[in-house]
Design an enzyme around this catalytic site. Structure first.
Site, PDB file in Angstrom:
ATOM      1  CD  GLU A 128      22.987  55.510  68.317  1.00 54.97           C
ATOM      2  OE1 GLU A 128      22.167  55.551  67.366  1.00 54.97           O
ATOM      3  OE2 GLU A 128      23.343  56.701  68.520  1.00 54.97           O
ATOM      4  CG  HIS A 181      19.353  64.045  75.326  1.00 55.02           C
ATOM      5  ND1 HIS A 181      19.839  63.168  74.333  1.00 55.02           N
ATOM      6  CD2 HIS A 181      18.376  64.734  74.853  1.00 55.02           C
ATOM      7  CE1 HIS A 181      19.436  63.531  73.118  1.00 55.02           C
ATOM      8  NE2 HIS A 181      18.557  64.863  73.572  1.00 55.02           N
ATOM      9  CG  ASN A 225      18.751  59.793  73.596  1.00 54.76           C
ATOM     10  OD1 ASN A 225      19.013  59.689  75.197  1.00 54.76           O
ATOM     11  ND2 ASN A 225      19.560  59.691  72.962  1.00 54.76           N
TER      12      ASN A 225
END
Length: 245
Positions: A151, A121, A116
């Site tokens: 995640e 993102h 990220n």
């Protein structure tokens, strides 16, 4: 249903027209043909409209249930739906006194924050989708699969042996490792750590998750991109732990 409703209306029309309330006897009405024509003209549109509205409500309800139980990014079950489904399965086999066996896997993407931070993102979302697809390829049609955190994913494998659970977990790891995410001019290799617990006795999701999460922590601590599985027992003895690199 429209046809059945129309036939019922014709039968009711004949019944009302043919019965004499004065004498309490049955007879043919003065215009029996109207008992057929009028229901045929009025009933099909009415029942068609009514059943059409019911169908629209059923479709809307089903779509709402899908939205409420599905993660919008990955299209797999969200945490609440996944937890409820696993608990329902465990309760059902407990009530039926069926064989209590299976496994719960908790899967976490390695270094996801780095993806990220480095690529943004949007690329992180693409990584989640790619990993979801890779995990699905390693599962059976009736295995339960959900995204339970940012995640973090989880898989419930009903009816599998400890050896088979280890094979599936490592297949998930290798499928993800073989996935290469193309990010414009750069590419990114993905990997996951997997913690798992197998069981052969009555249990609950919360208890299985606690053991699987502990194994996930061990997989992370031991270098990531690996599988750690333990058989469900209290307390956990060292010789019950199985590691798959």
């Amino acid at each position: 249903m429209s046809t059945l409703g129309t036939l019922c209306c014709i039968a009711v029309a004949f019944g009302i027209d043919s019965y004499s309330f004065d004498t309490g006897t049955w007879r043919w009405g003065s215009q029996p043909l109207n008992n057929v024509i009028i229901p045929l003209l009025l009933a099909p549109p009415f029942f068609g409209y009514l059943l059409g509205k019911q169908r629209e409500l059923a479709i809307a309800h089903r779509e709402l249930m899908v939205v409420a139980s599905t993660d919008p990014l990955t299209s797999c079950l969200n945490r609440r739906a996944f937890t409820a489904m696993v608990d329902r399965y465990l309760d059902r086999i407990a009530a039926q006194e069926a064989g209590h066996s299976g496994a719960l896997l908790v899967i976490d993407i390695d270094h996801f924050k780095t993806i990220n931070d480095r690529f943004g993102h949007v690329c992180g979302d693409e990584a989640l989708k790619a990993i979801t697809q890779a995990i699905r390829q390693a599962l059976r049609e009736f295995d339960i699969f959900g995204r339970i955190g940012g995640e973090e994913f989880s898989v419930f494998l009903p009816g599998v042996s400890p050896d088979r659970a280890g094979i599936v977990a490592d297949r998930i790891r290798t499928e993800v490792l073989a996935t290469e995410l193309n990010l414009g001019e750069e590419s990114c290799r993905l990997s996951v750590s997997v913690g798992g617990v197998t069981f052969d006795r009555e249990t609950s999701f919360s208890e299985l998750y606690r053991h699987a999460d502990q194994r996930l922590y061990e997989a992370k601590r031991n270098g990531r991109n690996r599988v750690e599985i333990v058989h469900h027992a209290l307390p956990v003895s060292p010789n019950e732990q199985v590691s798959v690199h």
